[in-house]
Design an enzyme around this catalytic site. Structure first.
Site, PDB file in Angstrom:
ATOM      1  N   TYR A 144       0.833  -1.209   0.000  1.00 20.15           N
ATOM      2  CA  TYR A 144       0.000   0.000   0.000  1.00 20.15           C
ATOM      3  C   TYR A 144       0.870   1.262   0.000  1.00 20.15           C
ATOM      4  O   TYR A 144       0.672   2.176  -0.809  1.00 20.15           O
ATOM      5  CB  TYR A 144      -0.929  -0.036   1.218  1.00 20.15           C
ATOM      6  CG  TYR A 144      -1.636   1.266   1.519  1.00 20.15           C
ATOM      7  CD1 TYR A 144      -2.724   1.693   0.754  1.00 20.15           C
ATOM      8  CD2 TYR A 144      -1.223   2.077   2.579  1.00 20.15           C
ATOM      9  CE1 TYR A 144      -3.370   2.887   1.036  1.00 20.15           C
ATOM     10  CE2 TYR A 144      -1.867   3.259   2.869  1.00 20.15           C
ATOM     11  CZ  TYR A 144      -2.936   3.667   2.092  1.00 20.15           C
ATOM     12  OH  TYR A 144      -3.575   4.857   2.382  1.00 20.15           O
ATOM     13  N   TRP A 163      -3.923   7.565  10.163  1.00 17.73           N
ATOM     14  CA  TRP A 163      -4.847   7.114  11.208  1.00 17.73           C
ATOM     15  C   TRP A 163      -6.206   7.853  11.113  1.00 17.73           C
ATOM     16  O   TRP A 163      -6.669   8.486  12.065  1.00 17.73           O
ATOM     17  CB  TRP A 163      -4.230   7.340  12.594  1.00 17.73           C
ATOM     18  CG  TRP A 163      -2.968   6.591  12.871  1.00 17.73           C
ATOM     19  CD1 TRP A 163      -2.099   6.040  11.976  1.00 17.73           C
ATOM     20  CD2 TRP A 163      -2.408   6.325  14.171  1.00 17.73           C
ATOM     21  NE1 TRP A 163      -1.047   5.449  12.629  1.00 17.73           N
ATOM     22  CE2 TRP A 163      -1.205   5.609  13.966  1.00 17.73           C
ATOM     23  CE3 TRP A 163      -2.803   6.627  15.475  1.00 17.73           C
ATOM     24  CZ2 TRP A 163      -0.403   5.189  15.033  1.00 17.73           C
ATOM     25  CZ3 TRP A 163      -2.004   6.213  16.527  1.00 17.73           C
ATOM     26  CH2 TRP A 163      -0.821   5.502  16.306  1.00 17.73           C
TER      27      TRP A 163
HETATM   28  N1  LIG Z   1      -7.802   5.541   6.209  1.00 19.42           N
HETATM   29  C1  LIG Z   1      -6.620   5.892   6.687  1.00 19.42           C
HETATM   30  O1  LIG Z   1      -6.281   5.647   7.849  1.00 19.42           O
HETATM   31  C2  LIG Z   1      -5.659   6.672   5.808  1.00 19.42           C
HETATM   32  C3  LIG Z   1      -4.380   6.977   6.301  1.00 19.42           C
HETATM   33  C4  LIG Z   1      -3.503   7.693   5.489  1.00 19.42           C
HETATM   34  C5  LIG Z   1      -3.892   8.108   4.221  1.00 19.42           C
HETATM   35  N2  LIG Z   1      -5.124   7.772   3.761  1.00 19.42           N
HETATM   36  C6  LIG Z   1      -5.515   8.194   2.411  1.00 19.42           C
HETATM   37  O2  LIG Z   1      -6.599   9.100   2.542  1.00 19.42           O
HETATM   38  C7  LIG Z   1      -7.477   8.980   1.418  1.00 19.42           C
HETATM   39  C8  LIG Z   1      -8.898   8.791   1.900  1.00 19.42           C
HETATM   40  O3  LIG Z   1      -8.944   7.631   2.741  1.00 19.42           O
HETATM   41  P1  LIG Z   1     -10.344   7.071   3.263  1.00 19.42           P
HETATM   42  O4  LIG Z   1     -10.085   6.431   4.591  1.00 19.42           O
HETATM   43  O5  LIG Z   1     -11.398   8.106   3.099  1.00 19.42           O
HETATM   44  O6  LIG Z   1     -10.558   5.905   2.171  1.00 19.42           O
HETATM   45  P2  LIG Z   1     -11.852   4.952   1.985  1.00 19.42           P
HETATM   46  O7  LIG Z   1     -12.833   5.208   3.065  1.00 19.42           O
HETATM   47  O8  LIG Z   1     -11.320   3.574   1.763  1.00 19.42           O
HETATM   48  O9  LIG Z   1     -12.476   5.526   0.616  1.00 19.42           O
HETATM   49  C9  LIG Z   1     -11.810   5.350  -0.597  1.00 19.42           C
HETATM   50  C10 LIG Z   1     -12.875   5.356  -1.694  1.00 19.42           C
HETATM   51  O10 LIG Z   1     -12.217   5.163  -2.957  1.00 19.42           O
HETATM   52  C11 LIG Z   1     -13.010   4.252  -3.717  1.00 19.42           C
HETATM   53  N3  LIG Z   1     -12.224   3.557  -4.725  1.00 19.42           N
HETATM   54  C12 LIG Z   1     -11.326   2.560  -4.523  1.00 19.42           C
HETATM   55  N4  LIG Z   1     -10.860   2.112  -5.707  1.00 19.42           N
HETATM   56  C13 LIG Z   1     -11.485   2.839  -6.682  1.00 19.42           C
HETATM   57  C14 LIG Z   1     -11.427   2.826  -8.096  1.00 19.42           C
HETATM   58  N5  LIG Z   1     -10.652   1.981  -8.775  1.00 19.42           N
HETATM   59  N6  LIG Z   1     -12.203   3.708  -8.778  1.00 19.42           N
HETATM   60  C15 LIG Z   1     -13.018   4.557  -8.120  1.00 19.42           C
HETATM   61  N7  LIG Z   1     -13.121   4.621  -6.779  1.00 19.42           N
HETATM   62  C16 LIG Z   1     -12.361   3.759  -6.053  1.00 19.42           C
HETATM   63  C17 LIG Z   1     -13.508   3.276  -2.662  1.00 19.42           C
HETATM   64  O11 LIG Z   1     -14.594   2.520  -3.142  1.00 19.42           O
HETATM   65  P3  LIG Z   1     -14.825   1.022  -2.546  1.00 19.42           P
HETATM   66  O12 LIG Z   1     -15.021   1.182  -1.057  1.00 19.42           O
HETATM   67  O13 LIG Z   1     -16.025   0.551  -3.269  1.00 19.42           O
HETATM   68  O14 LIG Z   1     -13.565   0.255  -2.848  1.00 19.42           O
HETATM   69  C18 LIG Z   1     -13.901   4.225  -1.537  1.00 19.42           C
HETATM   70  O15 LIG Z   1     -15.202   4.721  -1.690  1.00 19.42           O
HETATM   71  C19 LIG Z   1      -6.910   7.836   0.578  1.00 19.42           C
HETATM   72  O16 LIG Z   1      -6.149   8.382  -0.479  1.00 19.42           O
HETATM   73  C20 LIG Z   1      -6.008   7.082   1.522  1.00 19.42           C
HETATM   74  O17 LIG Z   1      -4.957   6.447   0.830  1.00 19.42           O
HETATM   75  C21 LIG Z   1      -6.030   7.073   4.523  1.00 19.42           C
END
Ligand SMILES: NC(=O)c1ccc[n+]([C@@H]2O[C@H](COP(=O)([O-])OP(=O)(O)OC[C@H]3O[C@@H](n4cnc5c(N)ncnc54)[C@H](OP(=O)(O)O)[C@@H]3O)[C@@H](O)[C@H]2O)c1
Length: 284
Positions: free
Chosen positions: A125, A150
């Site tokens: 990742y 986080w």
């Molecule tokens: N969560 C954390 O702790 C964390 C930490 C550091 C950085 N980040 C970054 O912060 C950002 C937001 O995170 P989040 O927690 O809001 O993520 P999330 O809740 O997992 O939401 C990501 C969204 O992207 C969609 N997605 C995935 N693959 C896709 C594709 N091929 N085409 C179109 N849509 C797609 C997912 O749909 P599905 O659910 O249907 O797959 C989901 O709705 C991300 O860039 C993540 O890498 C997150």
């Protein structure tokens, strides 16, 4: 100003849309059902059709452990999918915000990572999120790369919700106590991102709520604020093996925000208290 937001069915995208609405900024939110990020033509068509001034790219493959079993799929979304978004942003001359992660670093030491620290991802990742960063940096000038960590918000699964559930079911939970970082509440991060897109202060930033803690510290505060009578026992990472390696040090330096004149996010304990209120209001 018109803003396109990806990943609105996830945690962060959902709150970016809410913040834009509160600011009366015209926005369009998209997720899987609109187009798949790995489909270059679909991405280009959607962006050229809406012609946004800014794109807040929150969508990503975020299943950190599953990514170890399907690295190609993870890279297709986080690396190539981001490249598709970069090309589309360039086609309409839009600013791009790319959300990245502390996992691009090696997680060694005990000091906060500065924005220009070298990459050293320890899992698939993190490696693919760094590939996404490289796609942005190598082709664009009008970008914000914002590394966070986080994350917790209303619209999705996260550590806080898990701890609240376990805290109601069990007398004790064992939580890793030797990984340190900063929790991040999505409405606080969304506020900053919406401040950023209204400027031309492009560059790489770190953005989390203020203060550092271990996962065990975080769990204990969730139990306290959530009125759960559940003991939190700190355990070493070696007692909680996962398919993907996690960094021991996820501390991020926020000096970059100060230098650019952006407001830092509030302390994580304060963010957690507001999240508890939001969860209760949402249940009612
Ligand atoms: N969560 C954390 O702790 C964390 C930490 C550091 C950085 N980040 C970054 O912060 C950002 C937001 O995170 P989040 O927690 O809001 O993520 P999330 O809740 O997992 O939401 C990501 C969204 O992207 C969609 N997605 C995935 N693959 C896709 C594709 N091929 N085409 C179109 N849509 C797609 C997912 O749909 P599905 O659910 O249907 O797959 C989901 O709705 C991300 O860039 C993540 O890498 C997150």
């Amino acid at each position: 100003m018109k803003v396109l937001v990806t990943g609105i069915a996830g945690q962060l995208g959902y709150d970016v849309m809410k913040r834009l609405a509160a600011l009366n900024i015209e926005a369009k939110g998209v997720d899987y059902q609109d187009f798949d990020l790995t489909d270059a033509q679909a991405v280009m068509d959607a962006v050229c059709d809406y012609r946004p001034d800014a794109i807040v790219h929150c969508a990503a493959y975020t299943a950190v452990d599953r990514a170890e079993q399907e690295p190609e799929k993870c890279a297709a979304v986080n690396g190539m999918g981001t490249l598709n978004m970069v090309r589309a942003a360039l086609a309409v001359d839009a600013k791009l915000v790319y959300i990245s992660t502390d996992y691009v670093f090696n997680g060694e030491g005990d000091q906060p990572f500065e924005v220009n620290a070298p990459y050293g991802a320890k899992n698939v990742y993190g490696l693919t999120k760094a590939q996404g960063e490289e796609a942005v940096r190598s082709l664009m000038t009008r970008y914000f790369i914002v590394r966070t960590a986080w994350v917790f918000g209303l619209n999705g699964h996260n550590f806080v919700k898990t701890m609240l559930r376990l805290g109601a079911e069990r007398p004790e939970v064992r939580v890793v106590g030797d990984q340190f970082g900063s929790p991040t509440y999505t409405p606080d991060l969304a506020r900053l991102l919406c401040d950023m897109i209204q400027t031309n202060k492009f560059g790489v930033y770190h953005a989390t709520n203020e203060g550092f803690c271990s996962w065990a510290d975080f769990a204990a505060e969730i139990m306290r604020q959530g009125d759960r009578k559940c003991k939190v026992t700190a355990i070493p990472t070696s007692d909680y093996p996962t398919p993907a390696k996690r960094p021991a040090n996820s501390r991020l330096s926020k000096a970059c925000l100060d230098n650019a004149g952006f407001n830092r996010l509030p302390p994580w304990q304060d963010a957690l208290a507001r999240y508890m209120d939001e969860l209760k209001a949402n249940e009612a």
